[in-house]
Design a protein around this motif. Structure first.
Motif, PDB file in Angstrom:
ATOM      1  N   ASP A 269      52.213 125.378 157.230  1.00  0.00           N
ATOM      2  CA  ASP A 269      53.410 126.167 156.946  1.00  0.00           C
ATOM      3  C   ASP A 269      53.921 126.787 158.231  1.00  0.00           C
ATOM      4  O   ASP A 269      53.185 127.433 158.961  1.00  0.00           O
ATOM      5  N   ASP A 270      55.190 126.559 158.519  1.00  0.00           N
ATOM      6  CA  ASP A 270      55.806 127.081 159.738  1.00  0.00           C
ATOM      7  C   ASP A 270      57.038 127.894 159.353  1.00  0.00           C
ATOM      8  O   ASP A 270      58.167 127.407 159.354  1.00  0.00           O
ATOM      9  N   GLY A 271      56.808 129.168 159.016  1.00  0.00           N
ATOM     10  CA  GLY A 271      57.912 130.046 158.659  1.00  0.00           C
ATOM     11  C   GLY A 271      58.638 129.632 157.401  1.00  0.00           C
ATOM     12  O   GLY A 271      59.880 129.709 157.336  1.00  0.00           O
ATOM     13  N   GLY A 272      57.899 129.180 156.407  1.00  0.00           N
ATOM     14  CA  GLY A 272      58.531 128.805 155.146  1.00  0.00           C
ATOM     15  C   GLY A 272      58.832 127.326 155.020  1.00  0.00           C
ATOM     16  O   GLY A 272      59.214 126.862 153.940  1.00  0.00           O
ATOM     17  N   THR A 273      58.685 126.568 156.088  1.00  0.00           N
ATOM     18  CA  THR A 273      58.893 125.124 156.042  1.00  0.00           C
ATOM     19  C   THR A 273      57.597 124.414 156.415  1.00  0.00           C
ATOM     20  O   THR A 273      56.809 124.908 157.223  1.00  0.00           O
ATOM     21  N   SER A 274      57.411 123.243 155.846  1.00  0.00           N
ATOM     22  CA  SER A 274      56.204 122.465 156.129  1.00  0.00           C
ATOM     23  C   SER A 274      56.444 121.535 157.308  1.00  0.00           C
ATOM     24  O   SER A 274      57.528 120.945 157.443  1.00  0.00           O
ATOM     25  N   CYS A 275      55.446 121.418 158.150  1.00  0.00           N
ATOM     26  CA  CYS A 275      55.534 120.512 159.288  1.00  0.00           C
ATOM     27  C   CYS A 275      54.151 119.967 159.593  1.00  0.00           C
ATOM     28  O   CYS A 275      53.143 120.490 159.122  1.00  0.00           O
ATOM     29  N   LEU A 276      54.116 118.899 160.374  1.00  0.00           N
ATOM     30  CA  LEU A 276      52.854 118.294 160.777  1.00  0.00           C
ATOM     31  C   LEU A 276      52.438 118.829 162.140  1.00  0.00           C
ATOM     32  O   LEU A 276      53.234 118.831 163.087  1.00  0.00           O
ATOM     33  N   LYS A 277      51.198 119.265 162.247  1.00  0.00           N
ATOM     34  CA  LYS A 277      50.672 119.796 163.496  1.00  0.00           C
ATOM     35  C   LYS A 277      49.448 118.985 163.915  1.00  0.00           C
ATOM     36  O   LYS A 277      48.560 118.718 163.101  1.00  0.00           O
ATOM     37  N   THR A 278      49.412 118.599 165.178  1.00  0.00           N
ATOM     38  CA  THR A 278      48.298 117.817 165.689  1.00  0.00           C
ATOM     39  C   THR A 278      47.034 118.670 165.747  1.00  0.00           C
ATOM     40  O   THR A 278      47.011 119.727 166.381  1.00  0.00           O
ATOM     41  N   LYS A 279      45.989 118.197 165.081  1.00  0.00           N
ATOM     42  CA  LYS A 279      44.730 118.928 165.028  1.00  0.00           C
ATOM     43  C   LYS A 279      43.649 118.292 165.897  1.00  0.00           C
ATOM     44  O   LYS A 279      42.732 118.988 166.365  1.00  0.00           O
ATOM     45  N   ALA A 280      43.715 117.004 166.098  1.00  0.00           N
ATOM     46  CA  ALA A 280      42.699 116.330 166.900  1.00  0.00           C
ATOM     47  C   ALA A 280      43.247 115.011 167.419  1.00  0.00           C
ATOM     48  O   ALA A 280      44.133 114.398 166.804  1.00  0.00           O
ATOM     49  N   VAL A 281      42.718 114.574 168.556  1.00  0.00           N
ATOM     50  CA  VAL A 281      43.061 113.288 169.159  1.00  0.00           C
ATOM     51  C   VAL A 281      41.768 112.638 169.626  1.00  0.00           C
ATOM     52  O   VAL A 281      40.947 113.279 170.290  1.00  0.00           O
ATOM     53  N   MET A 282      41.572 111.372 169.257  1.00  0.00           N
ATOM     54  CA  MET A 282      40.406 110.626 169.701  1.00  0.00           C
ATOM     55  C   MET A 282      40.867 109.374 170.431  1.00  0.00           C
ATOM     56  O   MET A 282      41.789 108.676 169.971  1.00  0.00           O
ATOM     57  N   VAL A 283      40.237 109.084 171.565  1.00  0.00           N
ATOM     58  CA  VAL A 283      40.625 107.953 172.407  1.00  0.00           C
ATOM     59  C   VAL A 283      39.443 107.004 172.547  1.00  0.00           C
ATOM     60  O   VAL A 283      38.306 107.434 172.783  1.00  0.00           O
ATOM     61  N   PHE A 284      39.729 105.702 172.414  1.00  0.00           N
ATOM     62  CA  PHE A 284      38.695 104.678 172.524  1.00  0.00           C
ATOM     63  C   PHE A 284      39.164 103.582 173.475  1.00  0.00           C
ATOM     64  O   PHE A 284      40.314 103.133 173.397  1.00  0.00           O
TER      65      PHE A 284
END
Length: 386
Positions: A269-284
């Protein structure tokens, strides 16, 4: 694995695709830093002014003019992605794709290039209105051997050579129906190293590849075997289990390495609106035998993930760029993943056109401007006496 439902004998090339690095001289051209469009202002009917932000400190200031439909989608035209600085748009009423260089930071403002491809051919039980992304096999669709790959949401993958796309559209498009559902929502990328279009499967277990030098009906399937996986806490696993995961294949032109990037994004939740937030990144790092080694060290490389085809550059070539990082750009903002300690910093500013543009060759230090020049003279250096 796939069913071939179309064939164009002129599509497949019999030699490896060569990407020209210069216009013929022995010295390499100067390149622009990676950039994206950070601001849009309406200037006149049907056009907007674009304000570019470069991925380095004290980058050049650039403002370009472009058609409004390439930035603000409507019912008639949708911008669907970009590759090598060429933007692709879908014209819905006629079902055709167009390639534009209007958003390319070094392209002409006065004479932008636009290439229309033949009408799309929809395979049975497929659709061609929702497109995952596009990929070019070379720097420009104007090159004779360039092949454009279009990945649709669902089982269809289509190829076209713009240089030979004349006449009957059913003979211009090479259409493949992919049987394995794990590739239905994935994006396509071109591997210069292997001369193949590649698609990572959902879940990151498989990679499908189509060889441009061979008229093959089915892809080569590579099964990945993961090594050196990090130990995650139960809290970390719970967060990652709630994330939307995307898989991106990137090929380093400088090191020859194939890299698989997994991005974990969570709805917040970003001030009343939903958004996608990066929580993790994995590199191979992926070997030719299918071994995928988890790593937190990619050296001097910086990876760029956006709605465009992913790419990476040597950070040392662009002073101010952070090495061993993954930059992620989406409509909800920008994220910076520092791989060595797995920290992520984010900016929640919404992005109108979430596309990273890779470095572009500049063969001249003169920029093109539509402004009328009153006195068109360059003055040489002059001595100043005090």
């Amino acid at each position: 694995m796939s069913l071939l439902l179309g064939h164009s004998p002129k599509l497949f090339i019999r030699k490896p695709v060569l990407v020209r690095a210069s216009a013929g001289g022995s010295s390499s051209p100067v390149q622009t830093p990676p950039c994206f469009i950070n601001g849009v202002d309406h200037c006149r009917a049907g056009h907007v002014l674009l304000d570019y932000t470069y991925s380095i400190k004290n980058g050049p200031i650039l403002i370009k003019k472009a058609p409004v439909e390439l930035v603000h989608n409507d019912e008639a035209v949708t911008m669907i992605g970009s590759s090598h600085g060429w933007v692709a748009s879908l014209v819905h009423d006629v079902g055709t794709l167009r390639l534009h260089d209007d958003l390319n930071p070094v392209a002409s403002n006065i004479n932008p290039k636009r290439i229309s491809l033949p009408p799309l051919v929809t395979l049975p039980h497929c659709q061609t209105q929702i497109i995952t992304n596009v990929s070019l096999s070379s720097l420009s669709p104007e090159e004779e051997d360039c092949v454009v790959a279009v990945k649709f949401m669902g089982p269809q993958l289509s190829y076209c050579r713009p240089s030979s796309a004349q006449g009957n559209s059913s003979k211009c498009w090479f259409n493949i129906r992919i049987a394995n559902p794990s590739f239905f929502s994935s994006s396509v990328m071109f591997s210069k190293k292997y001369n193949m279009f590649c698609i990572p499967g959902s879940g990151g277990q498989l990679i499908a590849s189509w060889d441009l030098c061979k008229d093959e009906h089915t892809p080569k399937i590579q099964v990945l075997r993961y090594h050196n996986l990090p130990k995650l806490s139960e809290a970390e696993r719970e967060v990652m289990d709630t994330c939307f995961t995307t898989h991106h294949l990137v090929e380093s032109q400088s090191t020859g390495e194939t890299i698989l990037v997994k991005c974990f994004r969570q709805t917040v939740d970003d001030g009343g609106t939903s958004c996608l937030k990066t929580k993790a990144v994995m590199v191979f790092k992926v070997s030719s035998k299918g071994n995928a080694f988890y790593t937190r060290h990619i050296g001097d490389l910086t990876i760029f993930i956006s709605k465009s085809e992913p790419f990476c550059v040597r950070a040392s070539s662009f002073p101010g760029l952070s090495p061993n990082h993954v930059y992620i750009l989406d409509v909800d903002g920008m994220s910076f993943s520092k791989l060595d300690d797995s920290t992520i910093s984010t900016s929640s500013d919404r992005v109108v056109a979430p596309h990273f543009f890779p470095p572009q060759d500049m063969y001249s230090t003169l920029s093109i401007s539509s402004e009328r020049v009153v006195a068109p003279y360059f003055f040489p250096p002059q001595n100043i006496e005090y």
